[in-house]
Design an enzyme around this catalytic site. Sequence first.
Site, PDB file in Angstrom:
ATOM      1  N   LYS A 269       0.810  -1.223   0.000  1.00  0.00           N
ATOM      2  CA  LYS A 269       0.000   0.000   0.000  1.00  0.00           C
ATOM      3  C   LYS A 269       0.845   1.277   0.000  1.00  0.00           C
ATOM      4  O   LYS A 269       0.436   2.296  -0.556  1.00  0.00           O
ATOM      5  CB  LYS A 269      -0.924  -0.006   1.220  1.00  0.00           C
ATOM      6  CG  LYS A 269      -1.996  -1.083   1.178  1.00  0.00           C
ATOM      7  CD  LYS A 269      -2.852  -1.094   2.426  1.00  0.00           C
ATOM      8  CE  LYS A 269      -2.156  -1.771   3.580  1.00  0.00           C
ATOM      9  NZ  LYS A 269      -2.006  -3.228   3.397  1.00  0.00           N
TER      10      LYS A 269
ATOM     11  N   GLU B 120      -4.466  -4.200  -7.436  1.00  0.00           N
ATOM     12  CA  GLU B 120      -5.796  -4.548  -6.934  1.00  0.00           C
ATOM     13  C   GLU B 120      -5.770  -4.966  -5.469  1.00  0.00           C
ATOM     14  O   GLU B 120      -6.669  -4.637  -4.700  1.00  0.00           O
ATOM     15  CB  GLU B 120      -6.390  -5.679  -7.778  1.00  0.00           C
ATOM     16  CG  GLU B 120      -7.804  -6.075  -7.373  1.00  0.00           C
ATOM     17  CD  GLU B 120      -8.795  -4.942  -7.511  1.00  0.00           C
ATOM     18  OE1 GLU B 120      -9.288  -4.454  -6.469  1.00  0.00           O
ATOM     19  OE2 GLU B 120      -9.069  -4.530  -8.648  1.00  0.00           O
TER      20      GLU B 120
ATOM     21  N   LYS C 164      -5.292   2.971   2.658  1.00  0.00           N
ATOM     22  CA  LYS C 164      -6.269   2.590   1.636  1.00  0.00           C
ATOM     23  C   LYS C 164      -7.100   3.787   1.183  1.00  0.00           C
ATOM     24  O   LYS C 164      -7.419   3.914  -0.012  1.00  0.00           O
ATOM     25  CB  LYS C 164      -7.155   1.473   2.182  1.00  0.00           C
ATOM     26  CG  LYS C 164      -6.387   0.182   2.435  1.00  0.00           C
ATOM     27  CD  LYS C 164      -7.213  -0.854   3.176  1.00  0.00           C
ATOM     28  CE  LYS C 164      -6.422  -2.128   3.401  1.00  0.00           C
ATOM     29  NZ  LYS C 164      -7.171  -3.154   4.161  1.00  0.00           N
TER      30      LYS C 164
END
Length: 357
Positions: A129, A153, A228
């Site tokens: 991330k 993804e 995120k």
Amino acid sequence: MELRIGLVGFGTVGTGFAELLLEKQGALRERYGLDLRVVGITDLVKGSVYDERGLDLARLLEVSRRESTILSYPGAVKFEEFGSLDLVREDGVDVVVEATPTNLETGEPGYTHIREALSSGKHVVTTNKGPIALKYKELRELAARKGVFLRFEGTVMSGTPCISMASECLRGAEVKRIRGIINGTTNFILTEMEKGIPYEEALRRAQEFGIAEPDPTADVEGWDAVAKVMILANVFMGHQLSVSEVEREGITDLRPEELRAAARGGAKVKLVAEVRKEGGTVLASVKPRKVPSSDPLAHVDGVLNALIFSTDTVGDVLIMGVGAGPRATAQAILSDLLWIYAYTSGSPGKAPKALFP
């Protein structure tokens, strides 16, 4: 067709990917005519190995499980002798799968791995991330200049396809707001606490089940969800947020009494992540909120994740599924590799190769 893979990181995610690929290799060849061949693995702790003919994944996995390193595999060496940058620069690698841990302060070492791979003309699939949260615009532009693909993804909802679904199936729509539950560890803990179980006991159960890390700080303090949210803002709103711009509050101060009180009022307490456009500004937060029973998020329990995309064309679109775990994350890697195959296997100027039976 063959895609030669260099795997950087052979921990939980990298091992999960190797296991899934070993399971699926025959079906991939039969269904798509594709040979996904791992030619190199490098891991700071377990060691490194490279063989342009391809590695025996079954043997590597067995060695890794038995010895916690891969150094007894034929040809394997210590990381210092053949490191991650050596692997990503190898001419015999077509795609680098970057599966090192997230660092939300600098994005390293994943940022350097990805930058060097793209600069070398290699496609990249990552579950890390940090680089996508902190350096997305730079890395996307580098990939475009080099004519290669950067896929990620697995960075938001693991194997549940929120990024590809929204970016590809909602083309032309304006995403005005994204709201959801994007950390399975905290959602599991809160679900347990709804039953009257104290936070400390709920956390212990999560750790026993392998849902929470031994050091759960990134999850329970909201840092994982912050990363995120930053990725979602990058991809769907074209806006680079800094970590400090995301309003953050974790779940460690919550008590079962608060959750039971919310339930008596017809609501549930969830760690809700949100990013939205407000005028010319993008605002983001990660914090516990009371969610009424009329809200779909109130019914997302356990380790499930969910995101609601609010658009100008079709209104709200809900995506829900498993948001963590090595097998689910491995599915995200596999899906990204098949996407790259589809878009690189056709003739120039023609449509990508279909992946349907």
